[in-house]
Motif scaffolding. Structure first.
Motif, PDB file in Angstrom:
ATOM      1  N   MET A 104      30.752   0.422   4.397  1.00 14.33           N
ATOM      2  CA  MET A 104      31.048  -0.780   5.084  1.00 14.33           C
ATOM      3  C   MET A 104      29.915  -1.504   5.044  1.00 14.33           C
ATOM      4  O   MET A 104      29.844  -2.616   5.065  1.00 14.33           O
ATOM      5  CB  MET A 104      31.761  -0.460   6.565  1.00 14.33           C
ATOM      6  CG  MET A 104      33.074   0.176   6.410  1.00 14.33           C
ATOM      7  SD  MET A 104      33.978   0.022   8.181  1.00 14.33           S
ATOM      8  CE  MET A 104      33.116   1.434   8.854  1.00 14.33           C
ATOM      9  N   LEU A 105      28.793  -1.096   5.683  1.00  7.47           N
ATOM     10  CA  LEU A 105      27.679  -1.791   5.970  1.00  7.47           C
ATOM     11  C   LEU A 105      26.870  -2.128   4.641  1.00  7.47           C
ATOM     12  O   LEU A 105      26.466  -3.404   4.357  1.00  7.47           O
ATOM     13  CB  LEU A 105      26.537  -0.811   6.586  1.00  7.47           C
ATOM     14  CG  LEU A 105      26.814  -0.850   8.137  1.00  7.47           C
ATOM     15  CD1 LEU A 105      25.916   0.235   8.988  1.00  7.47           C
ATOM     16  CD2 LEU A 105      26.601  -2.159   8.793  1.00  7.47           C
ATOM     17  N   SER A 106      27.134  -1.572   3.630  1.00  7.50           N
ATOM     18  CA  SER A 106      26.793  -2.061   2.165  1.00  7.50           C
ATOM     19  C   SER A 106      27.464  -3.284   1.937  1.00  7.50           C
ATOM     20  O   SER A 106      26.963  -4.393   1.272  1.00  7.50           O
ATOM     21  CB  SER A 106      26.746  -0.799   1.067  1.00  7.50           C
ATOM     22  OG  SER A 106      26.009   0.011   1.415  1.00  7.50           O
ATOM     23  N   PHE A 107      28.696  -3.026   1.848  1.00  8.34           N
ATOM     24  CA  PHE A 107      29.708  -4.072   1.627  1.00  8.34           C
ATOM     25  C   PHE A 107      29.171  -5.725   2.459  1.00  8.34           C
ATOM     26  O   PHE A 107      29.111  -6.590   1.841  1.00  8.34           O
ATOM     27  CB  PHE A 107      31.098  -3.871   1.665  1.00  8.34           C
ATOM     28  CG  PHE A 107      31.912  -4.804   1.363  1.00  8.34           C
ATOM     29  CD1 PHE A 107      32.212  -5.137  -0.006  1.00  8.34           C
ATOM     30  CD2 PHE A 107      32.532  -5.739   2.125  1.00  8.34           C
ATOM     31  CE1 PHE A 107      33.137  -6.372  -0.519  1.00  8.34           C
ATOM     32  CE2 PHE A 107      33.372  -6.814   1.834  1.00  8.34           C
ATOM     33  CZ  PHE A 107      33.806  -6.997   0.363  1.00  8.34           C
ATOM     34  N   VAL A 108      29.203  -5.604   3.735  1.00  2.63           N
ATOM     35  CA  VAL A 108      29.024  -6.507   4.529  1.00  2.63           C
ATOM     36  C   VAL A 108      27.611  -7.017   4.299  1.00  2.63           C
ATOM     37  O   VAL A 108      27.470  -8.278   4.449  1.00  2.63           O
ATOM     38  CB  VAL A 108      29.061  -6.543   6.123  1.00  2.63           C
ATOM     39  CG1 VAL A 108      30.577  -5.884   6.224  1.00  2.63           C
ATOM     40  CG2 VAL A 108      28.288  -5.384   6.704  1.00  2.63           C
ATOM     41  N   THR A 109      26.735  -6.522   3.836  1.00  8.62           N
ATOM     42  CA  THR A 109      25.472  -6.745   3.513  1.00  8.62           C
ATOM     43  C   THR A 109      25.251  -7.690   2.244  1.00  8.62           C
ATOM     44  O   THR A 109      24.696  -8.664   2.252  1.00  8.62           O
ATOM     45  CB  THR A 109      24.389  -5.647   3.319  1.00  8.62           C
ATOM     46  OG1 THR A 109      24.245  -4.794   4.443  1.00  8.62           O
ATOM     47  CG2 THR A 109      23.270  -6.095   2.643  1.00  8.62           C
ATOM     48  N   GLU A 158      34.305 -18.260  15.397  1.00  6.23           N
ATOM     49  CA  GLU A 158      34.530 -18.655  14.164  1.00  6.23           C
ATOM     50  C   GLU A 158      33.895 -18.064  13.021  1.00  6.23           C
ATOM     51  O   GLU A 158      34.453 -17.865  12.024  1.00  6.23           O
ATOM     52  CB  GLU A 158      34.231 -20.339  14.016  1.00  6.23           C
ATOM     53  CG  GLU A 158      34.414 -21.062  12.807  1.00  6.23           C
ATOM     54  CD  GLU A 158      34.005 -22.560  13.222  1.00  6.23           C
ATOM     55  OE1 GLU A 158      33.968 -22.983  12.037  1.00  6.23           O
ATOM     56  OE2 GLU A 158      33.918 -23.081  14.300  1.00  6.23           O
ATOM     57  N   LEU A 159      32.541 -17.735  13.399  1.00  4.64           N
ATOM     58  CA  LEU A 159      31.978 -16.994  12.345  1.00  4.64           C
ATOM     59  C   LEU A 159      32.369 -15.494  12.033  1.00  4.64           C
ATOM     60  O   LEU A 159      32.394 -14.879  10.932  1.00  4.64           O
ATOM     61  CB  LEU A 159      30.340 -16.870  13.064  1.00  4.64           C
ATOM     62  CG  LEU A 159      29.560 -17.914  12.544  1.00  4.64           C
ATOM     63  CD1 LEU A 159      28.071 -17.508  13.207  1.00  4.64           C
ATOM     64  CD2 LEU A 159      29.144 -18.291  11.024  1.00  4.64           C
ATOM     65  N   ALA A 160      32.691 -15.044  13.201  1.00  2.00           N
ATOM     66  CA  ALA A 160      33.289 -13.551  13.127  1.00  2.00           C
ATOM     67  C   ALA A 160      34.704 -13.642  12.373  1.00  2.00           C
ATOM     68  O   ALA A 160      34.938 -12.720  11.453  1.00  2.00           O
ATOM     69  CB  ALA A 160      33.570 -13.031  14.472  1.00  2.00           C
ATOM     70  N   GLU A 161      35.484 -14.522  12.498  1.00  2.00           N
ATOM     71  CA  GLU A 161      36.600 -14.694  11.937  1.00  2.00           C
ATOM     72  C   GLU A 161      36.385 -15.047  10.600  1.00  2.00           C
ATOM     73  O   GLU A 161      37.474 -14.626   9.667  1.00  2.00           O
ATOM     74  CB  GLU A 161      37.498 -15.934  12.492  1.00  2.00           C
ATOM     75  CG  GLU A 161      39.091 -16.068  12.147  1.00  2.00           C
ATOM     76  CD  GLU A 161      39.632 -17.221  12.633  1.00  2.00           C
ATOM     77  OE1 GLU A 161      40.397 -18.079  12.033  1.00  2.00           O
ATOM     78  OE2 GLU A 161      39.573 -17.402  13.979  1.00  2.00           O
ATOM     79  N   LEU A 162      35.522 -15.758   9.982  1.00  3.65           N
ATOM     80  CA  LEU A 162      35.238 -16.088   8.771  1.00  3.65           C
ATOM     81  C   LEU A 162      34.674 -14.913   7.922  1.00  3.65           C
ATOM     82  O   LEU A 162      35.088 -14.375   6.775  1.00  3.65           O
ATOM     83  CB  LEU A 162      34.324 -17.386   8.496  1.00  3.65           C
ATOM     84  CG  LEU A 162      33.610 -17.545   7.171  1.00  3.65           C
ATOM     85  CD1 LEU A 162      34.759 -18.122   6.284  1.00  3.65           C
ATOM     86  CD2 LEU A 162      32.385 -18.606   7.289  1.00  3.65           C
ATOM     87  N   ASN A 196      37.561 -12.306   7.623  1.00  4.08           N
ATOM     88  CA  ASN A 196      38.523 -12.745   6.587  1.00  4.08           C
ATOM     89  C   ASN A 196      37.986 -12.294   5.127  1.00  4.08           C
ATOM     90  O   ASN A 196      38.662 -11.967   4.265  1.00  4.08           O
ATOM     91  CB  ASN A 196      38.787 -14.281   6.583  1.00  4.08           C
ATOM     92  CG  ASN A 196      39.668 -14.841   7.701  1.00  4.08           C
ATOM     93  OD1 ASN A 196      40.524 -13.900   8.225  1.00  4.08           O
ATOM     94  ND2 ASN A 196      39.588 -16.055   8.231  1.00  4.08           N
ATOM     95  N   ILE A 197      36.648 -12.353   4.954  1.00  5.11           N
ATOM     96  CA  ILE A 197      36.210 -12.127   3.585  1.00  5.11           C
ATOM     97  C   ILE A 197      36.240 -10.696   3.428  1.00  5.11           C
ATOM     98  O   ILE A 197      36.401  -9.991   2.339  1.00  5.11           O
ATOM     99  CB  ILE A 197      34.783 -12.723   3.562  1.00  5.11           C
ATOM    100  CG1 ILE A 197      34.731 -14.135   3.502  1.00  5.11           C
ATOM    101  CG2 ILE A 197      34.050 -11.868   2.275  1.00  5.11           C
ATOM    102  CD1 ILE A 197      33.587 -14.629   3.598  1.00  5.11           C
ATOM    103  N   CYS A 198      35.848  -9.896   4.503  1.00  6.53           N
ATOM    104  CA  CYS A 198      35.526  -8.553   4.688  1.00  6.53           C
ATOM    105  C   CYS A 198      36.955  -7.579   5.057  1.00  6.53           C
ATOM    106  O   CYS A 198      36.785  -6.219   5.310  1.00  6.53           O
ATOM    107  CB  CYS A 198      34.581  -8.104   5.500  1.00  6.53           C
ATOM    108  SG  CYS A 198      32.829  -8.989   4.841  1.00  6.53           S
ATOM    109  N   GLU A 248      38.947  -0.644  11.694  1.00  3.83           N
ATOM    110  CA  GLU A 248      38.935  -1.316  13.232  1.00  3.83           C
ATOM    111  C   GLU A 248      37.468  -1.389  13.798  1.00  3.83           C
ATOM    112  O   GLU A 248      37.006  -2.449  14.452  1.00  3.83           O
ATOM    113  CB  GLU A 248      39.994  -0.700  14.110  1.00  3.83           C
ATOM    114  CG  GLU A 248      40.038  -1.337  15.414  1.00  3.83           C
ATOM    115  CD  GLU A 248      41.250  -0.775  16.302  1.00  3.83           C
ATOM    116  OE1 GLU A 248      41.253  -0.915  17.631  1.00  3.83           O
ATOM    117  OE2 GLU A 248      41.989   0.051  15.826  1.00  3.83           O
ATOM    118  N   ASN A 249      36.894  -0.202  13.692  1.00  2.04           N
ATOM    119  CA  ASN A 249      35.557  -0.079  14.425  1.00  2.04           C
ATOM    120  C   ASN A 249      34.622  -1.125  13.617  1.00  2.04           C
ATOM    121  O   ASN A 249      33.754  -1.514  14.336  1.00  2.04           O
ATOM    122  CB  ASN A 249      34.993   1.227  14.365  1.00  2.04           C
ATOM    123  CG  ASN A 249      35.969   2.183  15.186  1.00  2.04           C
ATOM    124  OD1 ASN A 249      36.329   1.624  16.470  1.00  2.04           O
ATOM    125  ND2 ASN A 249      36.493   3.483  14.599  1.00  2.04           N
ATOM    126  N   GLY A 250      34.798  -1.008  12.399  1.00  2.00           N
ATOM    127  CA  GLY A 250      33.685  -1.993  11.576  1.00  2.00           C
ATOM    128  C   GLY A 250      33.886  -3.249  11.945  1.00  2.00           C
ATOM    129  O   GLY A 250      33.209  -4.072  11.899  1.00  2.00           O
TER     130      GLY A 250
END
Length: 177
Positions: free
Chosen positions: A31-36, A56-60, A63-65, A71-73
């Motif tokens: 998960m961390l590799s992907f969000v990076t 707004e940033l979290a939602e954006l 939506n991408i990830c 759920e924890n990620g």
């Protein structure tokens, strides 16, 4: 860089401790590799530096990830967004990987040699380093023809220079003493 590390370290440690307690280290690493990768995208990096509401940033970001995060990620991303720390995600992932390596009793050893090492030589070198360092060794071999002979091994703080030029330098210092 040190300020970035100081900011990212508590998040990396919290994520790692949560992953260990839930026996979910590999999933968190993925998960961390992907969000990076998402955070390092040029367009996303620009968005992260703009003044936007944390929700707004979290939602954006989610939506991408969404498909890549459990759920924890997703909660982790929300916490980072609320604290204005989404831009430190690459450093969080790097620190998480370091904690994982330490937890697994592994060390990466960079080996730069004058010539390509055979599989037998790599196995012998790996066994020797594992014995000396008391941990599993992952070799990263590369070739530098300018060394003429020998190799330089770097594993964490340990540096072993057995190159011809390194030996000549040590001999020169010994003779000058």
């Amino acid at each position: 860089m040190s300020e970035l590390t100081t900011v990212a370290r508590p998040y990396a440690r919290a994520a790692f401790e949560f992953a260990v307690s839930n026996n979910n280290i590999d999933a968190w690493s993925t998960m961390l590799s992907f969000v990076t990768e998402v955070a390092q995208d040029a367009t996303m990096a620009k968005i992260l530096t703009r003044d936007k509401a944390p929700q707004e940033l979290a939602e954006l970001f989610l939506n991408i990830c969404a498909d890549q995060l459990d759920e924890n990620g997703q909660n982790f991303i929300k916490v980072l967004a609320e604290n204005g720390r989404l831009s430190v995600l690459p450093r969080v992932a790097q620190l998480f990987a370091e904690l994982e390596t330490e937890y697994n009793k592994e060390v990466d050893a960079d080996v730069v040699s004058a010539y390509a090492l055979t599989k037998t030589q790599q196995n012998e070198l790996s066994k020797s380093l594992e014995k000396r360092l008391a941990r599993k060794v992952n070799l990263n071999c590369s070739i530098d023809k300018t060394l003429i002979a020998g190799m330089v091994i770097t594993a964490g703080d340990l540096v072993i220079d057995s190159t011809a030029s390194g030996q000549l330098t040590r001999l020169s210092h010994t003779l000058q003493s």
